[in-house]
Design an enzyme around this catalytic site. Structure first.
Site, PDB file in Angstrom:
ATOM      1  N   CYS A   2     -27.299  74.476 -13.852  1.00 26.68           N
ATOM      2  CA  CYS A   2     -26.164  75.138 -13.235  1.00 26.68           C
ATOM      3  C   CYS A   2     -26.537  76.578 -12.879  1.00 26.68           C
ATOM      4  O   CYS A   2     -27.097  77.298 -13.693  1.00 26.68           O
ATOM      5  CB  CYS A   2     -24.904  75.175 -14.090  1.00 26.68           C
ATOM      6  SG  CYS A   2     -24.235  73.549 -14.469  1.00 26.68           S
ATOM      7  N   ARG A  30     -31.350  75.167  -9.830  1.00 26.91           N
ATOM      8  CA  ARG A  30     -30.838  74.993 -11.192  1.00 26.91           C
ATOM      9  C   ARG A  30     -29.886  73.810 -11.316  1.00 26.91           C
ATOM     10  O   ARG A  30     -29.438  73.477 -12.410  1.00 26.91           O
ATOM     11  CB  ARG A  30     -30.108  76.265 -11.632  1.00 26.91           C
ATOM     12  CG  ARG A  30     -30.987  77.482 -11.644  1.00 26.91           C
ATOM     13  CD  ARG A  30     -30.206  78.686 -12.078  1.00 26.91           C
ATOM     14  NE  ARG A  30     -29.942  78.633 -13.502  1.00 26.91           N
ATOM     15  CZ  ARG A  30     -30.680  79.227 -14.418  1.00 26.91           C
ATOM     16  NH1 ARG A  30     -31.723  79.942 -14.066  1.00 26.91           N
ATOM     17  NH2 ARG A  30     -30.380  79.133 -15.689  1.00 26.91           N
ATOM     18  N   TRP A  78     -25.223  71.081 -12.296  1.00 26.49           N
ATOM     19  CA  TRP A  78     -25.941  69.918 -12.808  1.00 26.49           C
ATOM     20  C   TRP A  78     -24.962  69.269 -13.778  1.00 26.49           C
ATOM     21  O   TRP A  78     -24.610  69.852 -14.801  1.00 26.49           O
ATOM     22  CB  TRP A  78     -27.227  70.343 -13.515  1.00 26.49           C
ATOM     23  CG  TRP A  78     -28.064  69.184 -13.932  1.00 26.49           C
ATOM     24  CD1 TRP A  78     -28.963  68.513 -13.162  1.00 26.49           C
ATOM     25  CD2 TRP A  78     -28.107  68.573 -15.224  1.00 26.49           C
ATOM     26  NE1 TRP A  78     -29.551  67.500 -13.901  1.00 26.49           N
ATOM     27  CE2 TRP A  78     -29.045  67.511 -15.158  1.00 26.49           C
ATOM     28  CE3 TRP A  78     -27.445  68.788 -16.431  1.00 26.49           C
ATOM     29  CZ2 TRP A  78     -29.344  66.685 -16.251  1.00 26.49           C
ATOM     30  CZ3 TRP A  78     -27.731  67.965 -17.516  1.00 26.49           C
ATOM     31  CH2 TRP A  78     -28.671  66.935 -17.417  1.00 26.49           C
ATOM     32  N   ASN A 105     -21.625  77.435 -17.197  1.00 26.67           N
ATOM     33  CA  ASN A 105     -22.910  76.773 -17.404  1.00 26.67           C
ATOM     34  C   ASN A 105     -23.019  76.500 -18.897  1.00 26.67           C
ATOM     35  O   ASN A 105     -22.738  77.384 -19.700  1.00 26.67           O
ATOM     36  CB  ASN A 105     -24.045  77.701 -16.952  1.00 26.67           C
ATOM     37  CG  ASN A 105     -25.413  77.131 -17.276  1.00 26.67           C
ATOM     38  OD1 ASN A 105     -25.582  75.923 -17.419  1.00 26.67           O
ATOM     39  ND2 ASN A 105     -26.399  78.002 -17.387  1.00 26.67           N
ATOM     40  N   GLY A 106     -23.412  75.283 -19.269  1.00 24.12           N
ATOM     41  CA  GLY A 106     -23.554  74.948 -20.689  1.00 24.12           C
ATOM     42  C   GLY A 106     -22.628  73.818 -21.068  1.00 24.12           C
ATOM     43  O   GLY A 106     -22.107  73.099 -20.204  1.00 24.12           O
ATOM     44  N   GLU A 488     -49.772  65.212 -17.644  1.00 26.88           N
ATOM     45  CA  GLU A 488     -49.120  66.072 -16.655  1.00 26.88           C
ATOM     46  C   GLU A 488     -49.164  65.428 -15.266  1.00 26.88           C
ATOM     47  O   GLU A 488     -48.184  65.474 -14.518  1.00 26.88           O
ATOM     48  CB  GLU A 488     -49.794  67.457 -16.664  1.00 26.88           C
ATOM     49  CG  GLU A 488     -49.370  68.415 -15.569  1.00 26.88           C
ATOM     50  CD  GLU A 488     -47.905  68.826 -15.589  1.00 26.88           C
ATOM     51  OE1 GLU A 488     -47.162  68.409 -16.479  1.00 26.88           O
ATOM     52  OE2 GLU A 488     -47.498  69.546 -14.663  1.00 26.88           O
ATOM     53  N   LYS A 492     -45.792  64.559 -13.123  1.00 30.12           N
ATOM     54  CA  LYS A 492     -45.537  65.048 -11.759  1.00 30.12           C
ATOM     55  C   LYS A 492     -45.177  63.890 -10.842  1.00 30.12           C
ATOM     56  O   LYS A 492     -44.279  63.993 -10.010  1.00 30.12           O
ATOM     57  CB  LYS A 492     -46.763  65.796 -11.189  1.00 30.12           C
ATOM     58  CG  LYS A 492     -47.061  67.121 -11.809  1.00 30.12           C
ATOM     59  CD  LYS A 492     -46.152  68.256 -11.345  1.00 30.12           C
ATOM     60  CE  LYS A 492     -45.015  68.504 -12.281  1.00 30.12           C
ATOM     61  NZ  LYS A 492     -45.211  69.387 -13.391  1.00 30.12           N
ATOM     62  N   GLU A 495     -41.577  62.423 -11.647  1.00 36.61           N
ATOM     63  CA  GLU A 495     -40.423  63.236 -11.278  1.00 36.61           C
ATOM     64  C   GLU A 495     -40.325  63.470  -9.775  1.00 36.61           C
ATOM     65  O   GLU A 495     -39.231  63.636  -9.246  1.00 36.61           O
ATOM     66  CB  GLU A 495     -40.384  64.552 -12.050  1.00 36.61           C
ATOM     67  CG  GLU A 495     -41.482  65.521 -11.741  1.00 36.61           C
ATOM     68  CD  GLU A 495     -41.377  66.809 -12.550  1.00 36.61           C
ATOM     69  OE1 GLU A 495     -40.269  67.272 -12.831  1.00 36.61           O
ATOM     70  OE2 GLU A 495     -42.441  67.365 -12.896  1.00 36.61           O
ATOM     71  N   HIS A 511     -57.252  49.848 -26.784  1.00 33.61           N
ATOM     72  CA  HIS A 511     -56.334  49.482 -27.868  1.00 33.61           C
ATOM     73  C   HIS A 511     -55.026  48.924 -27.327  1.00 33.61           C
ATOM     74  O   HIS A 511     -54.040  48.825 -28.055  1.00 33.61           O
ATOM     75  CB  HIS A 511     -56.088  50.691 -28.771  1.00 33.61           C
ATOM     76  CG  HIS A 511     -57.332  51.209 -29.408  1.00 33.61           C
ATOM     77  ND1 HIS A 511     -57.983  50.550 -30.432  1.00 33.61           N
ATOM     78  CD2 HIS A 511     -58.102  52.290 -29.129  1.00 33.61           C
ATOM     79  CE1 HIS A 511     -59.083  51.225 -30.773  1.00 33.61           C
ATOM     80  NE2 HIS A 511     -59.170  52.288 -29.983  1.00 33.61           N
ATOM     81  N   LYS A 614     -33.879  72.659 -12.655  1.00 36.89           N
ATOM     82  CA  LYS A 614     -34.786  73.602 -13.303  1.00 36.89           C
ATOM     83  C   LYS A 614     -34.007  74.266 -14.434  1.00 36.89           C
ATOM     84  O   LYS A 614     -32.804  74.445 -14.331  1.00 36.89           O
ATOM     85  CB  LYS A 614     -35.175  74.647 -12.264  1.00 36.89           C
ATOM     86  CG  LYS A 614     -36.332  75.505 -12.663  1.00 36.89           C
ATOM     87  CD  LYS A 614     -37.534  75.131 -11.865  1.00 36.89           C
ATOM     88  CE  LYS A 614     -38.748  75.914 -12.268  1.00 36.89           C
ATOM     89  NZ  LYS A 614     -39.932  75.064 -12.303  1.00 36.89           N
TER      90      LYS A 614
HETATM   91  C1  F6R Z   1     -41.789  69.339 -15.145  1.00 34.93           C
HETATM   92  C2  F6R Z   1     -40.988  70.457 -15.605  1.00 34.93           C
HETATM   93  C3  F6R Z   1     -40.352  70.370 -16.933  1.00 34.93           C
HETATM   94  C4  F6R Z   1     -40.400  71.732 -17.654  1.00 34.93           C
HETATM   95  C5  F6R Z   1     -39.597  71.670 -18.956  1.00 34.93           C
HETATM   96  C6  F6R Z   1     -39.666  72.973 -19.723  1.00 34.93           C
HETATM   97  O1  F6R Z   1     -42.354  69.586 -13.900  1.00 34.93           O
HETATM   98  O2  F6R Z   1     -40.811  71.421 -14.910  1.00 34.93           O
HETATM   99  O3  F6R Z   1     -40.922  69.367 -17.721  1.00 34.93           O
HETATM  100  O4  F6R Z   1     -41.724  72.068 -17.897  1.00 34.93           O
HETATM  101  O5  F6R Z   1     -38.260  71.361 -18.670  1.00 34.93           O
HETATM  102  O6  F6R Z   1     -39.159  74.020 -18.958  1.00 34.93           O
HETATM  103  P1  F6R Z   1     -39.406  75.533 -19.364  1.00 34.93           P
HETATM  104  O7  F6R Z   1     -40.865  75.786 -19.185  1.00 34.93           O
HETATM  105  O8  F6R Z   1     -38.564  76.328 -18.436  1.00 34.93           O
HETATM  106  O9  F6R Z   1     -38.991  75.667 -20.794  1.00 34.93           O
END
Ligand code: F6R
Length: 619
Positions: A2, A30, A78, A105-106, A488, A492, A495, A511, A614
């Site tokens: 949010c 966000r 969000w 937000n929250g 990782e 990527k 997502e 295994h 984010k």
């Molecule tokens: C994946 C991604 C998330 C963040 C995770 C932690 O591409 O962006 O997995 O890495 O939500 O976020 P931060 O680093 O902001 O605590």
């Protein structure tokens, strides 16, 4: 999660709307389930809100324009309580007269009890959100106090959970009131105008002067000034700081997407994170931590807490820090940490890693670690955010604003910062690796140029991604520091391209997971440098042969000049040679580029993938 914007200016014109809409555009990363804006106008508060992306709200305002105003609030959502509908979109009105509007937000954890109480008192709700409860409570408190700040103070003590709240009232066309607990809120200080935002991106187009708020504070902005108080009513002061980047850094800079730009920003992210952390002799100097050397030398265990990509950066760092310091390092997913009865005491360093500095799971882990007496250090990319505030010290990464939801440049900056800290610890502890610290720093200094070289060679990776839009599953294999990179790479792809992807430690294959290999199955293999210790390179080459023999299509990331892999690779993606522990800073790049272009080939929204946001500010 949010995005929140608030604005008050002197003139009643279109500025409030323009500032809020621009802020929402910058904060859309966000959350993008819905967006809304409320402006004070005459005796009323006017609201426009719409489910879906901000573009829907723009169309709504075009067909039903908002009036000129001096003050307003805006929200990009969000969804938590209640689906992403128009009715659940913020702002929400409070009170029978509807003169108050509020955004949030929250999560308000005791919302059910409060909603029942308000319902029994005759309040009818128009949404399923917890936010509307706060709006009605605030309206009722305003009736009692006649003052929006005092009303906010009366309400927040009744709320449990995490929140940032912003409110306006038609009786006060010159005021926005905000409150925060465990959720982000920063103040922007302008001339004849002041701003509130979930982060500084909200107002970076107007001012770089910001004010950081502490927990449980209430802020009132007018065009003339900013007043901060604690929840008990005592006066408080925010911490003023200047934002080190400008609006251009939060723009795409000629790239099609933020993610593409941020991948290309990575040489800068590493370079800037290294900057100023050594003295003229190349010795590490971390005075910025303001922690005595004695506190560090007592450390006998390190626990890294983080989530998602940041946790993978921690996994990479574990190999290096253990190697250099001989201190045991454990990596815990922050949301699991509190519940596993962690073995943490005064001799434990709990290192949190977070790009946003607001991830609620990580924040709660840090608080728990502090309660247990640990020394807490945060590696963070966002000044003024909560996790550094709640930690004993912070080592900032200098990656600049990361806007794309999928983390890229923050990841390499996080590894770099953790390495700096690991080498610093090695330097303090003495021993054989203390002498090596300077040469590792020199190698690290060469990494940005190597990333640049690598980025210049990504055409073939883009091409491969373009051919693979119909692929249903991709596997990723790595060993040692290549293992977290495999994880990782898979994250990527999940997502961004919504493709089933799994990362494995290559040794684990036999295994069980090798049963997944069937003819044509694409598998990325991250091959360690031929100079790696313990014959690791040869072992991974054998792993490639094992899967190739079963029909896998092998996409091999290897050091340039590594001729051993060519006979078993359908594609070789070469990365410049570097020390084995530094290789993740390079090997991750082709995987990011692959995910970016596969997502693009599928016609998906690279910067705003579905269901995500984010900065995950809820647990
Ligand atoms: C994946 C991604 C998330 C963040 C995770 C932690 O591409 O962006 O997995 O890495 O939500 O976020 P931060 O680093 O902001 O605590």
């Amino acid at each position: 999660m949010c995005g929140i914007v608030g604005y008050v200016g002197r003139n009643s014109d279109g500025t409030a709307q323009a500032v809020i809409m621009e802020g929402l555009a910058r904060l859309e990363y966000r959350g993008y389930d819905s967006a809304g804006v409320a402006l004070v106008s005459g005796e009323h508060v006017e609201i426009r809100k719409k489910s879906g992306k901000l573009s829907n709200l723009r169309s709504e305002i075009e067909s039903d324009p908002l009036p000129p105003s001096t003050a307003g609030i805006g929200h990009t959502r969000w969804a938590t309580h209640g689906g992403p509908t128009d009715a659940n979109a913020h702002p929400h009105r409070g009170g029978a007269d509807g003169k108050l509007a509020l955004i949030h937000n929250g999560i308000i954890e005791n919302f059910h009890a409060l909603r029942t109480e308000l319902g029994a008192g005759g309040v009818t709700f128009t949404s399923e959100t917890d936010t509307e409860v706060a709006a009605h409570l605030l309206a009722a408190a305003y009736e009692d106090h006649g003052d929006l700040t005092e009303a906010m103070r009366a309400v927040v003590v009744r709320l449990e959970g995490a929140y940032t709240l912003l409110a306006i009232h038609a009786d006060h066309p010159d005021v926005v009131v905000g409150a925060r607990r465990n959720s982000p809120l920063v103040v922007g200080l302008g001339e004849e105008a002041n701003y509130l935002g979930s982060d500084v991106a909200a107002f970076i187009g107007y001012t770089r002067q910001a004010l950081e708020l502490a927990q449980d504070q209430i802020v009132t902005i007018t065009a003339e000034g900013v007043t901060v108080i604690n929840v008990d009513g005592s006066p408080a002061q925010g911490r003023a700081y200047e934002v080190t980047w400008d609006a251009a850094a939060a723009e795409k800079g000629g790239y099609q997407t933020f993610m593409e730009k941020e991948i290309n920003d990575q040489p800068h992210a590493v370079r800037d994170t290294l900057l100023g952390r050594t003295d003229a002799d190349g010795r590490l100097v971390l005075d910025e931590l303001r922690i005595s050397e004695a506190s560090f030398t007592g450390i006998d265990r390190i626990t890294i807490v983080a989530c998602g990509t940041a946790a993978y950066a921690g996994m990479v760092a574990k190999y290096a820090i253990e190697h250099w310091t001989r201190i045991p390092v454990e990596v815990a997913l922050a949301h699991e940490f509190r519940y596993c009865d962690p073995i943490v005491n005064e001799r434990t360093l709990v290192l949190s890693i977070s790009q946003s500095g607001e991830t609620m799971d990580t924040l709660m882990a840090v608080k728990h670690a502090r309660d247990l007496g640990a020394l807490t250090i945060s590696v963070c990319n966002t000044h003024g955010s909560t996790i550094p505030r709640e930690s004993d010290a912070v080592l900032y990464t200098h990656a600049g604003p990361e806007i794309a939801v999928a983390s890229t440049k923050a990841f390499v900056a996080q590894i770099t910062a953790c390495y700096i800290l690991g080498l610093y610890l090695a330097q303090l502890r003495g021993g054989s690796f203390a002498d090596d610290a300077q040469s590792v720093m020199k190698d690290l200094g060469e990494v940005p140029a190597k990333i640049e070289t690598l980025l210049g060679r990504m055409d073939r990776v883009k091409e491969i991604a373009g051919f693979m839009a119909d692929t249903r599953a991709v596997l990723f294999l790595g060993r040692h520091v290549g293992y977290p990179i495999a994880l990782e790479g898979a994250l990527k792809l999940k997502e961004l391209a919504y493709i089933h992807a799994e990362g494995f430690a290559a040794g684990e294959l036999k295994h069980g997971p090798i049963a997944l290999i069937e003819p044509g199955q694409p598998v990325f293999v991250i091959v360690p440098s031929p100079t790696s210790e313990h014959g690791l390179h040869g072992k991974v080459v054998s792993n490639i042969q094992e899967i190739r023999a079963r029909g896998a299509r092998t996409l091999v990331i290897a050091e340039e000049g590594d001729e051993a892999v060519a006979p078993f690779a359908d594609e070789v993606i070469e990365v410049p040679a570097t020390a084995p522990l530094l290789a993740p800073l390079l090997t991750v790049v082709p995987l990011q580029v692959f995910a970016l272009w596969l997502s693009t080939a599928k016609g998906l929204d690279v910067d705003q993938p579905r269901n995500l946001a984010k900065s995950v500010t809820v647990e």
